[in-house]
Enzyme design. Structure first.
Site, PDB file in Angstrom:
ATOM      1  N   ASP A  35       0.845  -1.197   0.000  1.00 53.05           N
ATOM      2  CA  ASP A  35       0.000   0.000   0.000  1.00 53.05           C
ATOM      3  C   ASP A  35       0.875   1.240   0.000  1.00 53.05           C
ATOM      4  OD1 ASP A  35      -2.304  -1.422   0.043  1.00 53.05           O
ATOM      5  OD2 ASP A  35      -2.594  -1.294   2.210  1.00 53.05           O
ATOM      6  N   LYS A  57      -3.248   3.751  -2.970  1.00 52.49           N
ATOM      7  CA  LYS A  57      -3.936   4.927  -3.493  1.00 52.49           C
ATOM      8  C   LYS A  57      -2.950   6.073  -3.619  1.00 52.49           C
ATOM      9  CE  LYS A  57      -8.086   4.155  -0.942  1.00 52.49           C
ATOM     10  NZ  LYS A  57      -8.821   4.723   0.151  1.00 52.49           N
ATOM     11  N   MET A 169      -8.591   7.812   9.633  1.00 57.85           N
ATOM     12  CA  MET A 169      -9.072   8.572   8.476  1.00 57.85           C
ATOM     13  C   MET A 169     -10.015   9.705   8.901  1.00 57.85           C
ATOM     14  SD  MET A 169      -9.697   5.295   5.999  1.00 57.85           S
ATOM     15  CE  MET A 169     -10.130   4.154   7.297  1.00 57.85           C
TER      16      MET A 169
HETATM   17  N1  SAH Z   1      -3.973  -0.644   8.731  1.00 57.37           N
HETATM   18  C1  SAH Z   1      -3.630   0.705   9.152  1.00 57.37           C
HETATM   19  C2  SAH Z   1      -4.769   1.674   8.932  1.00 57.37           C
HETATM   20  C3  SAH Z   1      -5.121   1.901   7.487  1.00 57.37           C
HETATM   21  S1  SAH Z   1      -6.361   3.130   7.283  1.00 57.37           S
HETATM   22  C4  SAH Z   1      -3.199   0.668  10.626  1.00 57.37           C
HETATM   23  O1  SAH Z   1      -3.390  -0.335  11.284  1.00 57.37           O
HETATM   24  O2  SAH Z   1      -2.644   1.654  11.085  1.00 57.37           O
HETATM   25  C5  SAH Z   1      -5.373   4.551   6.974  1.00 57.37           C
HETATM   26  C6  SAH Z   1      -5.453   5.503   8.151  1.00 57.37           C
HETATM   27  O3  SAH Z   1      -4.608   5.057   9.210  1.00 57.37           O
HETATM   28  C7  SAH Z   1      -4.948   6.895   7.857  1.00 57.37           C
HETATM   29  O4  SAH Z   1      -5.921   7.687   7.232  1.00 57.37           O
HETATM   30  C8  SAH Z   1      -4.635   7.399   9.242  1.00 57.37           C
HETATM   31  O5  SAH Z   1      -5.798   7.768   9.923  1.00 57.37           O
HETATM   32  C9  SAH Z   1      -4.087   6.155   9.904  1.00 57.37           C
HETATM   33  N2  SAH Z   1      -2.608   6.087   9.860  1.00 57.37           N
HETATM   34  C10 SAH Z   1      -1.853   5.172   9.248  1.00 57.37           C
HETATM   35  N3  SAH Z   1      -0.542   5.377   9.485  1.00 57.37           N
HETATM   36  C11 SAH Z   1      -0.476   6.463  10.284  1.00 57.37           C
HETATM   37  C12 SAH Z   1       0.577   7.168  10.907  1.00 57.37           C
HETATM   38  N4  SAH Z   1       1.863   6.809  10.758  1.00 57.37           N
HETATM   39  N5  SAH Z   1       0.271   8.235  11.678  1.00 57.37           N
HETATM   40  C13 SAH Z   1      -1.009   8.616  11.866  1.00 57.37           C
HETATM   41  N6  SAH Z   1      -2.047   7.977  11.309  1.00 57.37           N
HETATM   42  C14 SAH Z   1      -1.798   6.926  10.528  1.00 57.37           C
END
Ligand code: SAH
Length: 258
Positions: A35, A57, A169
């Site tokens: 991703d 994306k 998100m």
């Molecule tokens: N599987 C991922 C989430 C995917 S959805 C997990 O477990 O973290 C994508 C969302 O995750 C982003 O829009 C944001 O809200 C959050 N996200 C992912 N990485 C991040 C990071 N390093 N810092 C803050 N938010 C993060």
């Protein structure tokens, strides 16, 4: 079927937060379907000869549909031994893993899931508050906020303000988040933290209260929001150290000092 598909959590960004197991599997990978959220440092741990394919994306535009990603995983598993489906954070949080697992099951492909540190955990660690606290929060809700185009809304029944909300998100419209929480009866003085790029070099943290959430400048994606009394424990500390926010990257990336 020759190969196996590994649904692997790439963690929040800092490669040191990757599990040993994930690093080991990446080191043996033939194919890495990743991703956009996966950090460059983590991708660099893939075997030298591994083919890396970005299926994520870009600026909200999907490179591939979910069906195409499912089909790719299945077809690569026919010709390659180690196929890694690498996702940001934990693979089982807001990452369509359910659909991928169903597709792999249906195709009879062998698969294994390797957990990762989810963004919510990394955000709480970065801002240094506990997600639960026997004094103020007995439960945690990992959720996302409702947008116009979908029906993902928080199911408020049973969610009281002794819950810590971890909002994935959150989008760029903080006023909208504030409105939804207010409509659900969350108090105006409820502390909120926003953590952008948790665990990465460009990490930034802000804290505010629900009443002032709409006044906050939007932090760069990926960002996560945590709402709850647990945030109050460090709100003042965050406010002092990170008040400048994104305008000054050097300041915002500095570790907090009490
Ligand atoms: N599987 C991922 C989430 C995917 S959805 C997990 O477990 O973290 C994508 C969302 O995750 C982003 O829009 C944001 O809200 C959050 N996200 C992912 N990485 C991040 C990071 N390093 N810092 C803050 N938010 C993060």
């Amino acid at each position: 079927m020759k190969g196996k598909v590994y649904l692997v959590g790439g963690g929040p960004g800092d490669p040191e937060l990757l599990t040993l197991k994930a690093a080991k599997i990446l080191g043996r990978a033939n194919i890495v379907l990743h991703d956009a959220l996966v950090s460059r440092e983590v991708l660099a741990l893939a075997a030298a000869g591994a083919e890396r394919i970005d299926v994520g994306k870009r600026c909200g535009t999907k490179l591939l549909t979910q069906e195409e990603i499912n089909a790719l995983m299945i077809s690569y598993a026919k010709s390659h031994k180690v196929v890694v489906r690498l996702k940001g954070g934990d693979p089982l949080f807001f990452g369509r893993a359910g659909e991928e697992i169903a597709a792999l099951r249906e195709a009879g492909v062998e698969f294994e899931i390797v957990p990762g540190i989810t963004a919510g955990f990394a955000a709480a660690a970065a801002a240094r508050f506990s997600l639960t606290d026997r004094r103020v929060a007995s439960q945690v809700l990992f959720t996302t906020i409702q947008r116009d185009s979908d029906n993902r809304s928080i199911q408020w029944a049973g969610i009281s303000s002794n819950t810590t909300l971890v909002i994935y998100m959150p989008g760029t419209d903080y006023a909208r988040v504030r409105q939804q929480l207010r409509d659900a009866g969350w108090p105006e003085d409820m502390p909120c933290a926003i953590v952008s790029h948790a665990s990465a070099k460009d990490q930034a943290i802000r804290s505010t209260i629900l009443a002032k959430l709409a006044d906050e400048a939007t932090l760069p994606a990926p960002a996560i929001m945590v709402v709850g009394r647990v945030v109050a424990e460090v709100a003042e500390e965050i406010g002092r150290e990170f008040r400048i926010g994104v305008e000054n990257a050097e300041r915002t990336s500095r570790p907090m000092v009490i």
